[in-house]
Design an enzyme around this catalytic site. Structure first.
Site, short mmCIF file in Angstrom:
data_model
loop_
_atom_site.label_atom_id
_atom_site.label_comp_id
_atom_site.label_asym_id
_atom_site.label_seq_id
_atom_site.Cartn_x
_atom_site.Cartn_y
_atom_site.Cartn_z
N ARG B 57 0.82 -1.21 0.00
CA ARG B 57 0.00 0.00 0.00
C ARG B 57 0.85 1.26 0.00
NH1 ARG B 57 -5.04 -1.44 2.44
NH2 ARG B 57 -5.19 0.66 3.24
N THR B 58 1.74 1.37 0.97
CA THR B 58 2.54 2.59 1.08
C THR B 58 3.44 2.74 -0.14
OG1 THR B 58 2.49 2.37 3.46
CG2 THR B 58 4.15 3.85 2.56
N LYS B 85 24.99 -11.08 7.04
CA LYS B 85 24.02 -11.59 6.08
C LYS B 85 23.89 -10.74 4.83
CE LYS B 85 21.52 -12.24 9.87
NZ LYS B 85 20.27 -11.86 10.51
N ARG B 107 11.39 2.63 3.98
CA ARG B 107 10.58 1.86 4.94
C ARG B 107 11.51 0.83 5.54
NH1 ARG B 107 5.31 -0.56 5.69
NH2 ARG B 107 4.62 1.60 5.49
N HIS B 135 5.83 7.30 11.18
CA HIS B 135 5.37 7.14 9.80
C HIS B 135 4.75 8.48 9.41
CE1 HIS B 135 4.00 5.52 6.15
NE2 HIS B 135 3.14 4.61 6.56
#
Lengths: 430, 311
Positions: B57-58, B85, B107, B135
């Site tokens: 969505r974002t 990693k 994000r 956010h």
């Protein structure tokens, strides 16, 4: 070979000494302390304006060898210790592999004999692999020279396992060093739970995660008679528990770290991982309580929890970066700057907190400034300043929140068994 | 122009900045009603969507916003990882910096990641959600929706209901509401409240029914229990009964009260289907506002002046 430390302020409360005096060292031992001394031949070191004290010891050092020699080694860690004014360190067992066998202790003892600039006293693991499930070979490690036992880095979560370790250890007369953190409460929190965790959106660990286990360890010490030392005590609540336990005669001692004494969570303005340590920085009220605990004697010693980390690992996201800061080189200057110069404590108190307190808690040989004693000596220049920058640090790692600060009270000379480890502020290599 | 280079937290914006974003978004919202929705304003500028967490969505909202302004939008998906990693966040930032992008939307699973990016690259950085921290563009689109629907922000009483402790949406919305003179109230079981809610500047209530009649907005947070090792509530059923927005509660609320949700909704948990699909719900208006608000943010950060906005 004789040495004359001339004209320093010689401070050792254990022998009732605080006066300008000379100290003569010969063949690794102190032979004379007094005024107007001279030696027919040998070296004379002008100590006027400096403070001469019995050798400081750090009971909480991570030397990282074996396993993470890129972060620290016995050689570099003991050099940092000498640079910071220490004549001995206790090495924590959370190396890779964990120091949980007699052979591992022997490796460290031998490595320290070969490469150590200061004395190294190994601390063995309480449980195999520090997994908290099965006793490690404590007796074997003791026979090889381990001075205490700890699962530092991870408290023993099961009270039953902790009891077993204390019972076994107390039978052998050993010391249990407690990392107090109930993981069901701390849950990997990166900072203290409270104002800062809320503001920065970071998972926090409450003071109670520590205090619950401090209370448990005190009760188990009473049950088993085991000597217990609380490592890196960080909250006012923990301190109150220890104070009360000592009053009742429970065999418990504790330490506080320079970062918990001289910083609080308000210092964490952003996501600088130099401020990430475990236990986390607490509130200003906790910090003030700890300083009061130094003054009233509840806290037995200042210990660094020197925890070197590679820069590339500390430069991660706050929640991913490892816990820990280095501390060997800044501990004494911080204490001089914030405690002695502020007249919160005197030099005699500093000797108590860096020498006699920790040695007595860990059952290490006592050193005194008197004839016949081993010449483990720390000399500090109270007025000299240093700016803590990367080039001044001797440790292989640089993860300290005190970078850029100007501190007073730089250690200038360190003698270990009459041998120079630090001279004129410079580390003397083997 | 905004007073800040980056939007890392809502506190980077002054009240004037917030007003400017909302006003600019108003004009972009008109553009979004047109048949041809594209403006040439950011032609030749490069906007990277750097997503370390899965988000449809974002990311889509930012992507559409970039395209409507004719910017070249690139999606860069990565996984948050320790050094062992994979590439570190710093190296990713430097890599993107070397490609000369103009704006990065990030994000990330961990709080503070946008700050870290901003420290090591030249581009503007917009926080698209970091850990349980903030956010900010969500808060801006929420303010936009409230203002459009209720005609004002000053003095609104906004109940933020649910898992506030783990909500980056609440982390930005509370200070955003304070900035515009609204009154946020955090509502939920105590186990889902942040340790020190007063730090955020919000009142707290553990009873939705008690404060319900006061609310102008009921902002229902998504309940995300998979984050928790030990469940902080006895059951979803009990949660729905105590804190869910349903038709019965709507009756006891002010008639003009609106219901908001950042999505995706758990129907039957924090919001009943009846409410979600009712005219009182402005959930889709929020989604719609998202594109306009993100266009405004991109446009204002990249140095456009308001004359070009709706050209």
């Amino acid at each position: 070979m004789a040495l004359l430390l001339k004209g320093g302020r010689v401070v050792d409360p254990a022998v009732g000494l605080d006066a300008v005096a000379d100290v003569v060292v010969r063949d690794g031992a102190i032979v004379e302390v007094g005024e107007g001394l001279s030696i027919p031949k040998g070296e004379t070191i002008d100590c006027s304006g400096k403070v001469v004290m019995p050798g400081f010891v750090d009971v909480h050092t991570h030397l990282r060898e074996p396993g993470r020699e890129d972060e620290e080694t016995v050689a570099s860690g003991t050099a940092a210790a000498a640079h910071g004014g220490f004549t001995a360190v206790c090495a924590m067992p959370n190396t890779s592999p964990v120091c949980d066998t007699g052979a591992a202790v022997r490796f460290l003892v031998e490595r320290a004999e070969e490469r150590g600039l200061v004395r190294v006293h190994p601390v063995g693991a309480l449980t195999k692999g520090q997994m908290g499930e099965q006793l490690a070979e404590i007796g074997d490690m003791m026979a090889e020279g381990a001075v205490a036992f700890s699962d530092d880095g991870r408290g023993i979560q099961s009270a039953g396992m902790a009891r077993t370790a204390m019972e076994y250890l107390s039978g052998l007369g050993g010391l249990y060093v407690a990392h107090c953190e109930d993981e069901s409460l701390s849950r990997g929190g990166s900072v203290n739970e409270g104002v800062v965790s809320t503001r920065l959106g970071l998972p926090g660990q409450p003071a109670a995660a520590e205090e619950v286990m401090v209370a448990r360890e005190i009760m188990l010490a009473e049950l088993t008679g085991c000597r217990v030392h609380i490592a890196h005590l960080s909250t006012a609540g923990s301190l109150a528990l220890v104070r009360e336990a000592k009053r009742r005669g429970v065999p418990v001692t504790c330490e506080a770290t320079p970062h918990h004494l001289f910083l609080d969570e308000d210092a964490i303005a952003s996501y600088d991982t130099a401020y990430k340590m475990n236990p986390p920085l607490r509130t200003p009220e906790d910090r003030e309580a700890l300083v009061a605990g130094l003054v009233d004697g509840t806290i037995d010693c200042i210990a660094t929890d020197h925890a070197p980390h590679a820069a590339h690992e500390k430069e991660l996201e706050f929640e991913l970066a490892p816990f820990g800061v280095i501390g060997l080189e800044t501990a004494v200057p911080l204490a001089v700057t914030h405690l002695v110069r502020t007249k919160t404590l005197g030099w005699g108190d500093l000797v108590r907190l860096f020498c006699h307190g920790p040695r007595s808690a860990f059952g290490l040989p006592q050193v005194r400034l008197e004839p016949g004693a081993t010449a483990d000596i720390t000399v500090v220049n109270p007025d000299s300043q240093v700016e803590v920058d990367a080039s001044w640090i001797v440790s292989k790692s640089r993860n300290t929140p005190f970078l850029g600060q100007t501190l007073y009270g730089v250690p200038t000379e360190v003698l270990v068994g009459g041998r120079w480890a630090l001279r004129g502020g410079e580390v003397v290599s083997l | 122009m905004l007073s800040c280079k980056h939007i890392l937290t809502i506190d980077d914006l002054t009240p004037d900045d917030v007003a400017l974003v909302l006003d600019t978004a108003d004009s972009f919202a008109e553009v979004n009603e047109r048949r041809i929705k594209k403006l040439p304003t950011l032609r030749g500028r490069t906007i990277v969507n750097l997503f370390f967490e899965p988000s449809t969505r974002t990311r889509t909202s930012f992507e559409i916003a970039a395209k409507r302004l004719s910017a070249d939008g690139v999606n860069f998906s990565a996984s948050a990882s320790a050094t062992a990693k994979g590439e570190s966040l710093r190296d990713t930032a430097k890599t993107l910096s070397a490609m000369s992008c103009d704006l990065v939307v990030v994000r990330h699973k961990y709080a503070g990641a946008p700050q870290m990016l901003a420290e090591c690259m030249d581009a503007h950085v917009v926080n698209g959600g970091d850990g349980i921290h903030q956010h900010p563009t969500q808060a801006l689109l929420d303010l936009f929706t409230m203002r459009r629907t209720l005609g004002r922000l000053q003095g609104l009483v906004v109940g933020i209901v649910g898992d506030v402790a783990h909500s980056r949406v609440a982390g930005s919305l509370v200070p955003a509401l304070r900035k515009v003179g609204a009154r946020p109230i955090l509502i939920g079981p105590k186990t889902l409240m942040p340790p020190r809610p007063e730090v955020l500047g919000a009142e707290v209530s553990y009873s939705l029914d008690e404060v319900l009649p006061e609310l102008d907005v009921a902002y229902m947070l998504r309940v995300q229990f998979e984050r928790e090792a030990a469940m902080p509530i006895p059951s979803v059923r009990e949660y729905a009964r105590l804190y869910g927005m349903n038709a019965a509660r709507l009756v006891r609320a002010k008639p003009e009260m609106i219901v908001m949700h950042p999505g995706p909704m758990n129907r039957g948990v924090e919001i009943s289907s009846e409410v979600a699909d009712s005219p009182r719900s402005v959930v889709l208006d929020q989604v719609n506002a998202g594109v306009a608000v993100r266009m405004a943010v991109m446009y204002l950060l990249l140095g456009g002046d308001s004359s070009g906005a709706a050209a």
